[in-house]
Design a protein around this motif. Structure first.
Motif, mmCIF file in Angstrom:
data_model
loop_
_atom_site.group_PDB
_atom_site.id
_atom_site.type_symbol
_atom_site.label_atom_id
_atom_site.label_comp_id
_atom_site.label_asym_id
_atom_site.label_seq_id
_atom_site.Cartn_x
_atom_site.Cartn_y
_atom_site.Cartn_z
ATOM 1 N N UNK A 1 4.776 7.413 7.473
ATOM 2 C CA UNK A 1 5.066 6.126 6.837
ATOM 3 C C UNK A 1 5.036 6.282 5.316
ATOM 4 N N UNK A 2 5.835 5.446 4.648
ATOM 5 C CA UNK A 2 5.924 5.490 3.186
ATOM 6 C C UNK A 2 5.301 4.279 2.509
ATOM 7 N N UNK A 3 5.358 3.133 3.164
ATOM 8 C CA UNK A 3 4.788 1.932 2.556
ATOM 9 C C UNK A 3 4.268 1.021 3.652
ATOM 10 N N UNK A 4 3.258 0.265 3.295
ATOM 11 C CA UNK A 4 2.676 -0.713 4.212
ATOM 12 C C UNK A 4 2.588 -2.038 3.468
ATOM 13 N N UNK B 1 7.637 1.490 -6.667
ATOM 14 C CA UNK B 1 6.528 1.714 -7.594
ATOM 15 C C UNK B 1 5.332 2.192 -6.782
ATOM 16 N N UNK B 2 4.331 2.693 -7.475
ATOM 17 C CA UNK B 2 3.090 3.052 -6.784
ATOM 18 C C UNK B 2 2.431 1.786 -6.259
ATOM 19 N N UNK B 3 1.944 1.869 -5.031
ATOM 20 C CA UNK B 3 1.254 0.737 -4.427
ATOM 21 C C UNK B 3 -0.247 0.931 -4.481
ATOM 22 N N UNK C 1 0.842 -1.189 0.000
ATOM 23 C CA UNK C 1 0.000 0.000 0.000
ATOM 24 C C UNK C 1 0.881 1.245 0.000
ATOM 25 N N UNK C 2 0.380 2.297 -0.623
ATOM 26 C CA UNK C 2 1.023 3.599 -0.828
ATOM 27 C C UNK C 2 2.188 3.457 -1.802
ATOM 28 N N UNK C 3 3.280 2.816 -1.413
ATOM 29 C CA UNK C 3 4.393 2.522 -2.313
ATOM 30 C C UNK C 3 4.680 1.029 -2.244
ATOM 31 N N UNK D 1 9.195 3.289 6.773
ATOM 32 C CA UNK D 1 9.649 4.486 6.070
ATOM 33 C C UNK D 1 10.799 4.066 5.168
ATOM 34 N N UNK D 2 10.817 4.619 3.983
ATOM 35 C CA UNK D 2 11.900 4.387 3.039
ATOM 36 C C UNK D 2 12.879 5.552 3.180
ATOM 37 N N UNK D 3 14.175 5.251 3.198
ATOM 38 C CA UNK D 3 15.160 6.320 3.291
ATOM 39 C C UNK D 3 14.917 7.301 2.154
ATOM 40 N N UNK D 4 14.944 8.603 2.433
ATOM 41 C CA UNK D 4 14.543 9.624 1.446
ATOM 42 C C UNK D 4 15.257 9.523 0.099
ATOM 43 N N UNK D 5 16.503 9.143 0.081
ATOM 44 C CA UNK D 5 17.242 9.101 -1.178
ATOM 45 C C UNK D 5 16.719 8.032 -2.131
ATOM 46 N N UNK D 6 15.879 7.092 -1.631
ATOM 47 C CA UNK D 6 15.354 6.023 -2.472
ATOM 48 C C UNK D 6 13.902 6.269 -2.890
#
Length: 157
Positions: free
Chosen positions: A73-76, A54-56, A41-43, A149-154
């Motif tokens: 959070x960035x992805x679930x 990719x888009x989730x 979800x989300x990413x 959370x995904x590290x911002x650079x990725x």
């Protein structure tokens, strides 16, 4: 590992929601997980080096819950383990921040840094996913909804 709380009032709704998720994917190339399907979800994070984003999927319940228990959070990842499903000892991808927050749906034993934790239905936990951890084989249907959370650079597309 730290318990943040429990989903109690709407736990039956969460179980029903999990049972009605479709388009769950296999991780056929993984030698770490067995008898598991998943949905992002989300990413969506494709666990290669480097991490591919990719888009989730979108679901307002996931968004609302994630914002409540892990703001920013960035992805679930919704993971479904059939009886016998497990995850061998590993550390999560280094492109993720180390802290993760997970909602356990069902019963499971999670080994973190060689210490077993018996997770209860609805338990919300957080731990450092860069230390060794594994999921013992489950004896009944079990889901987890894990926020990262995904590290911002990725996070570039």
């Amino acid at each position: 590992m730290e318990t943040l709380g429990y989903v109690r009032r709407d736990l039956h709704v969460l179980h029903d929601w999990c049972k009605h998720q479709f388009d769950m994917k296999q991780m056929s190339s993984s030698n770490l997980v067995f008898n598991r399907t998943h949905k992002w979800f989300k990413h969506e994070a494709i666990l290669t080096k480097p991490l591919q984003i990719k888009s989730g999927n979108f679901d307002y319940r996931v968004t609302r819950l994630g914002n409540l228990i892990y703001p920013g959070w960035d992805c679930a990842l919704l993971a479904y383990y059939r009886p016998g499903g497990c995850m061998t000892k590993h550390r999560d991808h280094s492109d993720f921040e180390s802290l993760l927050v997970s909602v356990n749906i069902g019963q499971a034993t999670l080994l973190i840094n060689d210490y077993p934790y018996n997770l209860q239905d609805g338990q919300v936990i957080k731990f450092n996913s860069h230390i060794p951890h594994e999921l013992y084989p489950v004896t009944s249907d079990r889901w987890s909804l894990t926020f990262r959370r995904i590290k911002p650079q990725y996070l570039r597309f």
